[in-house]
Write a protein that holds these residues in place. Structure first.
Motif, short mmCIF file in Angstrom:
data_model
loop_
_atom_site.label_atom_id
_atom_site.label_comp_id
_atom_site.label_asym_id
_atom_site.label_seq_id
_atom_site.Cartn_x
_atom_site.Cartn_y
_atom_site.Cartn_z
N THR A 1 36.38 -27.35 20.47
CA THR A 1 37.74 -27.55 19.96
C THR A 1 38.24 -26.26 19.34
OG1 THR A 1 37.23 -29.86 19.55
CG2 THR A 1 39.15 -28.95 18.41
N CYS A 2 39.36 -25.78 19.86
CA CYS A 2 39.92 -24.53 19.36
C CYS A 2 40.45 -24.76 17.94
CB CYS A 2 41.04 -24.05 20.29
SG CYS A 2 41.93 -22.64 19.64
N PRO A 3 39.96 -23.99 16.97
CA PRO A 3 40.39 -24.23 15.60
C PRO A 3 41.84 -23.80 15.34
CG PRO A 3 38.95 -22.33 15.69
CD PRO A 3 38.97 -22.91 17.07
N TYR A 4 42.43 -23.08 16.27
CA TYR A 4 43.82 -22.62 16.08
C TYR A 4 44.83 -23.63 16.62
CZ TYR A 4 41.79 -18.31 14.53
OH TYR A 4 41.07 -17.38 13.82
N CYS A 5 44.69 -23.97 17.93
CA CYS A 5 45.69 -24.86 18.50
C CYS A 5 45.20 -26.31 18.54
CB CYS A 5 46.11 -24.40 19.90
SG CYS A 5 44.79 -24.57 21.13
N GLY A 6 43.92 -26.54 18.24
CA GLY A 6 43.43 -27.91 18.16
C GLY A 6 43.04 -28.53 19.49
N ARG B 1 36.88 -17.16 23.22
CA ARG B 1 38.32 -16.98 23.27
C ARG B 1 38.93 -18.14 24.05
NH1 ARG B 1 43.03 -13.91 25.10
NH2 ARG B 1 42.32 -13.66 27.25
N HIS B 2 39.99 -18.69 23.51
CA HIS B 2 40.68 -19.77 24.19
C HIS B 2 41.59 -19.13 25.25
CE1 HIS B 2 43.11 -23.79 23.87
NE2 HIS B 2 42.43 -23.66 24.99
N ALA B 3 40.93 -18.59 26.29
CA ALA B 3 41.61 -17.70 27.23
C ALA B 3 42.75 -18.37 27.98
CB ALA B 3 40.60 -17.12 28.21
N GLY C 1 44.42 -20.95 27.08
CA GLY C 1 45.14 -21.80 26.15
C GLY C 1 45.96 -20.91 25.24
N CYS C 2 45.69 -21.00 23.94
CA CYS C 2 46.51 -20.23 23.01
C CYS C 2 46.12 -18.75 22.99
CB CYS C 2 46.41 -20.83 21.61
SG CYS C 2 44.79 -20.62 20.86
N GLY C 3 44.97 -18.40 23.63
CA GLY C 3 44.61 -16.99 23.73
C GLY C 3 43.87 -16.42 22.53
ZN LIG Z 1 43.57 -22.56 21.24
#
Ligand SMILES: [Zn+2]
Ligand SMILES: Cc1cc2nc3c(=O)[nH]c(=O)nc-3n(C[C@H](O)[C@H](O)[C@H](O)COP(=O)(O)OP(=O)(O)OC[C@H]3O[C@@H](n4cnc5c(N)ncnc54)[C@H](O)[C@@H]3O)c2cc1C
Lengths: 109, 417
Positions: free
Chosen positions: A5-10, A57-59, A61-63
């Protein structure tokens, strides 16, 4: 398939959406460092059999870059957290200690 | 234990008495208190190290200690491609030594390792690859390794089932090593194990090494699940588990462990009698003697000790191979498995002394060390016996990372092989 789970965009992101970035919390060495320190930073890795902290890296997704704590034997994920810190948050350390008695983050550094 | 020779006569003799006379191929002794040399890891590389210690250097008070069963690591999980068409001189030397030893290995070990020099084709599917393989072909000429760059027409002649027209992955040519091929992986491990046992060495299975004992900067022995065992010298040859052993011995390695997978199809009639590698699409394929199409692809890119691998790699590999080999589109997959491979930054192995005295390490063969087993064992035995690297291993020391002397094979070995 690994999911983090990306901690930035969820977003709960599949591994195919992410790019692995290797061992986390390395101390950066550059000009002026000793050869040993530079070698350690560039090449030597913990490659642990068990609890591992790494960069992802959420490549697709949000990057954004983030950190994850994972067990390399079971692929159990203990959590993901901000890329802006040099130490994992306490709740993740507690979660690791719950299944890995005696886990000591400082001792592993 | 006196080892009886395998031969056509032995098969005939046993046929007349219900095969009641076959013996165990190797002994299963309890560990002694101390050995001159302990090798950790009974994969191909560990067993070959022990074998050449005995054969080339007369050191026979040797134990090979294995946590599971011998050959149960990557040696028994790989797709058995053997070739020596590497770019750098140091690599070409050790891989070609290995390939040439494979040619007589069945006779040397008195075990049929089914070495099949059927030829290896490495496809060029982009202009960059054409240039890359031409460069390798030129390097191979200088190294004395027969390879050639061939055009698409020749490729189609060698592999009629291949679609060379694209459009997505046109075949523009290939690097062809006619003397490359395959061998039977289990038999390689078994053959070395049997030959080691016949020399009086102890192969100790189901015995995990849990610690490395040292005194005054020198190794003195190991701790295992079967108790402590002393040694004069220690050779660590454990592939994906090298980091763990290095940790026990007190040093770090430039190695990361990741899962690499392979799969086989249901068996079909013979349709392809060479090995084909397609690095651009991260896939390669050969046909086993049983008729299965043996397929390998990319490695996981994150540290991992589960011998499974991520499924999307299978999908990517098969999707790309289907374009080049349209006949495989309707085949069913029979089984899939993974092994934990030890990757170095320059995609070249490490055969080296270590910061711990009399402790040596052989690792970093990553996705491509089956082909190297005899040469690696040969070079490692020399390193352990003499305490200093010989000509085959000199370039592969751990210090090359600190000194920036990489043996960059990421071009020749861009894909798992
Ligand atoms: Zn993300
Ligand atoms: C799917 C796949 C496909 C491959 N395809 C090819 C190919 O086509 N061609 C090619 O050349 N190479 C290929 N390879 C690579 C090749 O398999 C390896 O480089 C090679 O087999 C490594 O041999 P090894 O003896 O070093 O390791 P292994 O065979 O893995 O042996 C190491 C042994 O050490 C033991 N061990 C580990 N820890 C301990 C401990 N603590 N105590 C005691 N014992 C321990 C393990 O149980 C294991 O048996 C492939 C690998 C994989 C996974």
């Amino acid at each position: 398939m690994l999911r983090l789970t990306c901690p930035y965009c969820g977003a709960a992101a599949d591994e195919t959406e992410l790019t692995p970035g290797g061992e986390a919390h390395l101390t950066r060495h550059g000009p002026g460092s000793s050869d040993e320190a530079f070698e350690g930073y560039l090449f030597l890795r913990k490659n642990p059999y068990g609890v591992h902290f790494e960069r992802w890296r959420h490549a697709h997704g949000c990057g954004k870059w983030f950190h994850a704590a994972r067990d390399t034997r079971s692929l159990q994920v203990f959590g993901t957290y901000s890329a802006q810190v040099t130490r994992p948050p306490q709740d993740i350390i507690d979660r690791i200690a719950a299944t890995h008695p005696g886990f000591d983050w400082e001792a592993g550094q | 234990m006196a080892t009886r020779r395998y031969s056509a006569f032995a098969v005939a003799r046993e046929a007349t008495r219900y095969h009641s006379g076959w013996e165990r191929a190797w002994a299963s002794p309890a560990p002694k208190a101390k050995y001159d040399v302990i090798v950790v890891g009974a994969g191909g590389h560990g067993l070959a190290t022990a074998y050449y210690l005995g054969r080339n250097h007369g050191i026979r008070n040797v134990a090979v200690v294995e946590k599971g069963w011998l050959g149960g690591g990557n040696t028994g999980r790989n797709t058995t491609i053997i070739r020596s068409n590497y770019l750098q001189d140091a690599s070409a030397a050790i891989y070609e030594k290995a390939r040439s030893l494979y040619e007589n290995l069945s006779q040397d070990l008195n075990m049929n390792v089914m070495f099949s020099p059927r030829g290896v084709l490495m496809l060029a599917q982009t202009e960059h690859e054409v240039r890359g393989w031409k460069r390798t072909a030129h390097a191979n000429v200088l190294q004395g390794i027969p390879t050639e760059f061939i055009g698409p027409k020749r490729v189609k002649e060698i592999v009629p089932i291949m679609n060379i027209d694209g459009p997505r992955y046109p075949v523009l040519g290939a690097l062809w090593q006619a003397r490359g091929g395959t061998a039977r992986h289990d038999a390689v491990a078994w053959g070395y194990a049997r030959a080691c046992s016949a020399m009086g060495m102890d192969i100790i299975q189901n015995c995990e090494v849990t610690g490395v004992r040292q005194s005054g900067g020198q190794v003195t022995g190991i701790e295992t699940t079967k108790g402590a065992i002393g040694c004069g010298k220690l050779a660590i040859v454990v592939a994906g588990h090298s980091g763990r052993l290095a940790d026990m011995a007190g040093f770090r390695l430039p190695v990361e462990s990741v899962a690499l997978q392979a799969l086989v199809s249901e068996p079909i009639k013979p349709c392809m009698d060479v090995v084909v590698m397609a690095n651009t699409v991260h896939g390669y394929m050969s046909q086993s003697d049983k008729g299965e199409m043996v397929i390998g692809g990319g490695a996981d890119s994150f540290n991992n000790f589960t011998q499974r691998g991520s499924f999307h790699h299978v999908e990517e590999t098969v999707r790309a191979l289907c374009e080049t080999f349209p006949i495989i589109t309707r085949l069913k997959m029979l089984r899939q498995w993974g092994g934990i491979v030890d990757m170095t930054g320059d995609r070249s192995p490490i055969l080296s002394k270590t910061p711990l005295g009399n402790c040596f390490i052989n690792c970093g063969w990553g996705t491509g060390g089956f082909k190297a087993i005899p040469g690696s064992g040969w070079a490692m035995a020399e390193l352990v016996a003499k305490g200093e690297p010989g000509p085959l291993s000199a370039e592969f020391g751990l210090d090359r990372f600190r000194e920036g002397r990489f043996i960059d094979e990421s071009v020749a070995a861009g894909v798992a092989h």
